[in-house]
Design a protein around this motif. Structure first.
Motif, PDB file in Angstrom:
ATOM      1  N   ILE A 357      42.658  37.546  41.614  1.00  0.00           N
ATOM      2  CA  ILE A 357      43.414  38.034  40.451  1.00  0.00           C
ATOM      3  C   ILE A 357      44.897  38.135  40.793  1.00  0.00           C
ATOM      4  CG2 ILE A 357      43.793  40.063  39.011  1.00  0.00           C
ATOM      5  CD1 ILE A 357      40.769  40.532  39.051  1.00  0.00           C
ATOM      6  N   VAL A 424      41.176  34.638  35.890  1.00  0.00           N
ATOM      7  CA  VAL A 424      41.513  36.050  36.095  1.00  0.00           C
ATOM      8  C   VAL A 424      40.705  36.941  35.157  1.00  0.00           C
ATOM      9  CG1 VAL A 424      43.358  37.762  35.874  1.00  0.00           C
ATOM     10  CG2 VAL A 424      43.802  35.588  37.012  1.00  0.00           C
ATOM     11  N   ARG A 425      40.635  36.547  33.895  1.00  0.00           N
ATOM     12  CA  ARG A 425      39.877  37.376  32.940  1.00  0.00           C
ATOM     13  C   ARG A 425      38.399  37.418  33.306  1.00  0.00           C
ATOM     14  NH1 ARG A 425      39.518  35.826  26.625  1.00  0.00           N
ATOM     15  NH2 ARG A 425      38.525  34.025  27.588  1.00  0.00           N
ATOM     16  N   ALA A 428      37.988  39.786  36.209  1.00  0.00           N
ATOM     17  CA  ALA A 428      38.164  41.183  35.792  1.00  0.00           C
ATOM     18  C   ALA A 428      36.939  41.693  35.046  1.00  0.00           C
ATOM     19  CB  ALA A 428      39.416  41.310  34.922  1.00  0.00           C
ATOM     20  N   ASP A 434      39.317  44.743  32.868  1.00  0.00           N
ATOM     21  CA  ASP A 434      39.865  43.916  31.797  1.00  0.00           C
ATOM     22  C   ASP A 434      41.311  43.566  32.167  1.00  0.00           C
ATOM     23  OD1 ASP A 434      39.997  42.488  29.491  1.00  0.00           O
ATOM     24  OD2 ASP A 434      40.134  44.211  28.143  1.00  0.00           O
ATOM     25  N   ILE A 435      41.863  42.595  31.463  1.00  0.00           N
ATOM     26  CA  ILE A 435      43.259  42.219  31.633  1.00  0.00           C
ATOM     27  C   ILE A 435      43.857  41.955  30.260  1.00  0.00           C
ATOM     28  CG2 ILE A 435      42.581  39.813  32.071  1.00  0.00           C
ATOM     29  CD1 ILE A 435      45.213  39.503  33.637  1.00  0.00           C
ATOM     30  N   VAL A 449      46.254  44.786  34.442  1.00  0.00           N
ATOM     31  CA  VAL A 449      44.875  44.682  34.929  1.00  0.00           C
ATOM     32  C   VAL A 449      44.314  46.092  35.089  1.00  0.00           C
ATOM     33  CG1 VAL A 449      43.354  43.829  36.753  1.00  0.00           C
ATOM     34  CG2 VAL A 449      45.427  42.553  36.145  1.00  0.00           C
TER      35      VAL A 449
END
Length: 480
Positions: A357, A424-425, A428, A434-435, A449
């Motif tokens: 991330i 990344v999402r 997460a 979450d982002i 984030v």
């Protein structure tokens, strides 16, 4: 479900018992009270006839012995009065008895009996108890020579009624106990396939079905459901294994022809007209971008096929490590990296997710940051991290679409693949966080984030994983 089935069976049994036992008990109580009243009235009538004869023949001195013997045997109280309502005899003990000559003509039941009207009723005594009172005239034809009052305490009949209610309650409790045992056995038999199906579903969600649901017990509908689930799970596992095999093998199979294509293109350079070198460089760049895109797709496929449990990770240590790795690259672009905020401590994340991330967000921020600017990493108490750049930022519409695969801003001047933020999402979400993207104050983009803080118990139970780096290998860390 077992409890709900058990409660429903017991509820139905309780309704049936209440519908049967309450009317039965009520009818018995009414009947017992009626029989008691009739018996008292019959005895009072017989005693009144005898008392009337004694009064008529002047043998009033024999009345105390007559009614006293009956009262002693039956536990009742008998009072005899003459035609004027004066007490001739009373079987009550001690001071409670009316003395001979006491005038009771004003008592409603005595007055009615002296008018040749019998009375049978229940009334409350001074001590709070209830008695059944039968008052009858002592008469021959229309001539009334006196009256007799016979009273019984209602405890005689209420005791029997209470014992019947108690017997009904005990019988109902026994029936409910038997129903509970049968219902529990039946509910367990019905829900056993559901329990095995639940365990199998949990195993399948974790990525491997070790124990298929039991399809040999329970109702036929549940057995068929368990069989269908097993077939579906088997097929799904086969598809997942095939997809995982593709994700593990396609990387090597696709990298080789792309690398060979790039070498062949580079070998063309000495033989091409210098005017074609620009087009050749652009073609090589596109081949490199295609290789990165393939790598990103394979990374997403591995992430989606991997069921991993989040574990405690030291956010501060990981952040310091990744910033130290990115500082030389940022310095080449004349961009600074700054970490601010209080220590965040441990957070929950799947192995290797936090590193990826941070790498992806720093790669995106560094790509759009002009020389002389700073990328700020802000730690916020509550397991939150902000990566803030001073680049051109994104419009609200572009921030909504930034997590779509292969999406790039229309004014993007870089060669990104559009897979970095989707990765990344996914990381997460897989870690329970979450982002979101926001406009940074003064321009630029703020990637926010949020993760779950790790409890002290979770940190103590954290298993050792020596192959965490192996999990990160080939997942596309730092993809554009």
């Amino acid at each position: 479900m077992t409890r709900r089935l058990l409660l429903s069976y017991l509820g139905l049994a309780l309704l049936v018992l209440a519908g049967l036992e309450i009317p039965l008990g009520w009818i018995y109580a009414r009947g017992e009270t009626a029989r008691f009243s009739q018996s008292a009235e019959r005895d009072a009538s017989m005693l009144a006839e005898v008392a009337e004869e004694d009064i008529e023949e002047g043998r009033t001195a024999e009345l105390p012995a007559l009614i006293g013997e009956y009262a002693a045997e039956s536990g009742s109280r008998v009072i005899v009065v003459d035609r004027e309502g004066l007490v001739l005899a009373d079987t009550a003990p001690g001071a409670a008895a009316h003395r001979p000559g006491t005038d009771l003509s004003r008592a409603p039941d005595i007055a009615a009996a002296l008018r040749n009207r019998p009375t049978v009723t229940t009334r409350a005594e001074a001590d709070g108890g209830e008695v059944l009172s039968a008052t009858l005239p002592g008469s021959s034809g229309t001539t009334v020579r006196g009256a007799l009052r016979l009273t019984y305490p209602m405890t005689t009949v209420t005791g029997r009624i209470h014992r019947v209610w108690l017997a009904l309650a005990l019988a109902g409790a026994c029936v409910l106990t038997a129903v509970a045992l049968v219902a529990f056995t039946l509910a367990r038999w019905i829900t056993r396939p559901l329990r095995t199906l639940e365990r199998a579903t949990t195993q399948l969600a974790d990525g491997h079905l070790a124990h298929p649901p039991d399809a040999t017990t329970g109702p036929p509908e549940l057995r068929r459901l368990a069989s269908s689930f097993t077939r579906t799970a088997t097929r799904l596992q086969h598809l997942l294994k095939a997809q995982q095999a593709f994700a593990s093998e396609a990387s090597h199979q696709l990298k080789t022809p792309l690398a060979a294509l790039r070498l062949r293109l580079e070998n063309f350079e000495p033989h091409l007209d210098p005017r074609a070198h620009t087009s050749l460089d652009e073609t090589i760049d596109e081949v490199e971008r295609l290789a990165r895109m393939v790598q990103g797709l394979l990374a997403l496929a591995r992430l989606e096929n991997t069921a991993t449990t989040p574990e405690p990770v030291d956010l501060d240590a990981v952040l310091a490590e990744r910033v130290a790795m990115w500082e030389p690259l940022a310095a080449e672009e004349y961009v600074g990296l700054v970490v601010v905020g209080a220590r965040a401590g441990h957070v929950l994340a799947i192995p290797g997710a936090l590193e990826q991330i941070i790498d992806n967000l720093l790669a995106n921020a560094l790509r759009v940051s002009p020389p002389g600017t700073t990328i700020t990493l802000v730690r916020v108490p509550g397991a939150a991290l902000h990566v803030v750049d001073q680049g051109p930022g994104l419009s609200p519409a572009d921030r909504e679409r930034a997590f779509d695969r292969f999406w790039r801003a229309s004014d993007a001047a870089h060669d990104g693949t559009g897979l970095g933020l989707p990765i990344v999402r996914h990381l997460a979400h897989a870690s329970g966080g979450d982002i979101t993207l926001h406009a940074a104050p003064g321009g630029g983009l703020d990637a926010h984030v949020t993760l779950r803080p790790a409890t002290s118990d979770a940190r103590r139970r954290r298993p050792r994983r020596d192959a965490a780096a192996g999990h990160r290998e080939g997942t596309g860390a730092g993809l554009p």
